[in-house]
Scaffold this active site. Structure first.
Site, PDB file in Angstrom:
ATOM      1  N   SER A   4      28.292 -62.896  -9.899  1.00 40.30           N
ATOM      2  CA  SER A   4      29.629 -63.030  -9.328  1.00 40.30           C
ATOM      3  C   SER A   4      30.292 -61.668  -9.122  1.00 40.30           C
ATOM      4  O   SER A   4      29.751 -60.815  -8.424  1.00 40.30           O
ATOM      5  CB  SER A   4      30.470 -63.937 -10.235  1.00 40.30           C
ATOM      6  N   HIS A  35      28.022 -72.425  -8.809  1.00 42.77           N
ATOM      7  CA  HIS A  35      28.163 -70.989  -9.025  1.00 42.77           C
ATOM      8  C   HIS A  35      27.536 -70.574 -10.358  1.00 42.77           C
ATOM      9  O   HIS A  35      27.840 -71.132 -11.413  1.00 42.77           O
ATOM     10  CB  HIS A  35      29.647 -70.643  -9.003  1.00 42.77           C
ATOM     11  N   GLU A  77      27.822 -73.919  -3.576  1.00 49.05           N
ATOM     12  CA  GLU A  77      28.959 -73.034  -3.858  1.00 49.05           C
ATOM     13  C   GLU A  77      29.441 -72.302  -2.613  1.00 49.05           C
ATOM     14  O   GLU A  77      28.688 -72.051  -1.668  1.00 49.05           O
ATOM     15  CB  GLU A  77      28.578 -72.018  -4.924  1.00 49.05           C
TER      16      GLU A  77
END
Length: 312
Positions: free
Chosen positions: A151, A272, A245
């Site tokens: 991320s 995610h 996602e």
């Protein structure tokens, strides 16, 4: 897992707006989920690090060694956690990082960087750079260091590599990125979320979270917008993203930019950073095993033949 997220995680995050006052609550919520769904591998050792490296700079994090892994290895993984620059830590990611250490047979240094909203750009990015430089000072060669992260950690890793390239310094052996954040304006994510709702968080909520890191800054700053002037010689890169996602759009964009330097894996119906949830998602260990194999092969051969694929 995606349906559970749609019915639980996303409504909860929507009900508790992300902001300066609520960030501590979000930190506790995410830490609880990761602790329940991604426990460390038995036999893993953790060694806390908090080192003053001069000029007011500190390197914080922890050495993570899976069972049977020895610190004397000449190769290392530098792991940079995600969660919007504001939520997680090396400790919350112990489950994922310990499994990665076990699967690769390598020690991992999990970097703890300063978090927003108290510390905005470039403080977290500076901390990641300090951790990389510290590994070099500990006699790790750049071509024996692999950067891995998820991320927002993916964005911090890309910023580091681009800064190294701009200053004509050696870059790491390879990158392994899980659901990397690339477009901090969330324009790409907005478009995808409008078509297929992300099971965990809306683009609007994610934008508020990232805003804690970027508020008051020029979104076109080359380190925030990640300017890829020339990808010739860019480190071999593996990207994994969940098919459900919204950051799948970021992953696909990055894969297009990197071209032949990149291997993109899209795991259908996954959310995610699903790799962090092995107790909930059967594919978590399968995907992390693919990433571990990529890391080992990249260190052994210098480069892995890239391609793009949909995992079934």
């Amino acid at each position: 897992m995606t349906e559970v997220s749609r019915r639980s995680v996303r409504p909860i995050l929507s009900a508790v707006p992300i902001g300066n006052r609520s960030v501590d609550l979000h930190r506790r919520m995410v830490a609880s989920v990761l602790a329940l769904a991604g426990r460390p591998s038995p036999g893993t050792s953790f060694e806390l690090v908090d080192v003053d490296v001069g000029d007011g700079v500190r390197v914080r994090g922890e050495w993570v060694q899976g069972p049977g892994v020895h610190a004397g290895n000449d190769a290392v993984v530098l792991y940079v956690h995600g969660s919007g620059y504001a939520v997680c830590s090396a400790r919350t990611h112990r489950g994922l990082v310990s499994r990665l250490s076990k699967m690769t047979g390598l020690p991992v240094f999990a970097c703890d960087y300063r978090l927003a909203p108290r510390h905005r750009f470039p403080a977290p990015a500076d901390d990641v750079r300090a951790a990389f430089d510290w590994l070099l000072e500990r006699a790790y060669s750049p071509d024996r260091i692999v950067l891995a992260g998820d991320s927002a950690g993916g964005h911090l890793i890309l910023d580091l590599v681009l800064e190294l390239r701009r200053s004509l310094q050696p870059t790491p052996a390879a990158l392994a990125l899980f659901s990397p954040f690339v477009d901090l304006t969330l324009t790409l994510a907005d478009r995808r979320d409008a078509v297929i709702r992300d099971p965990m968080i809306s683009a609007a909520a994610a934008r508020r979270l990232v805003g804690l890191y970027t508020r008051g800054l020029d979104p076109e700053d080359r380190r925030l917008a990640l300017e890829f002037d020339d990808v010739t010689g860019f480190p071999p890169t593996l990207i994994q993203a969940g098919g459900a996602e919204m950051l799948r759009a970021d992953a696909e964009y990055l894969a297009d930019v990197l071209g032949a330097r990149c291997r993109l894996e899209v795991w259908p119906d996954q959310a995610h950073v699903f790799q962090a949830l092995p107790l909930l998602v059967r594919e978590a260990d399968l995907a992390l095993g693919e990433a571990a194999a990529f890391i080992v092969a990249s260190l052994a051969a210098g480069e892995r033949s890239p391609h793009r694929q949909e995992i079934s």
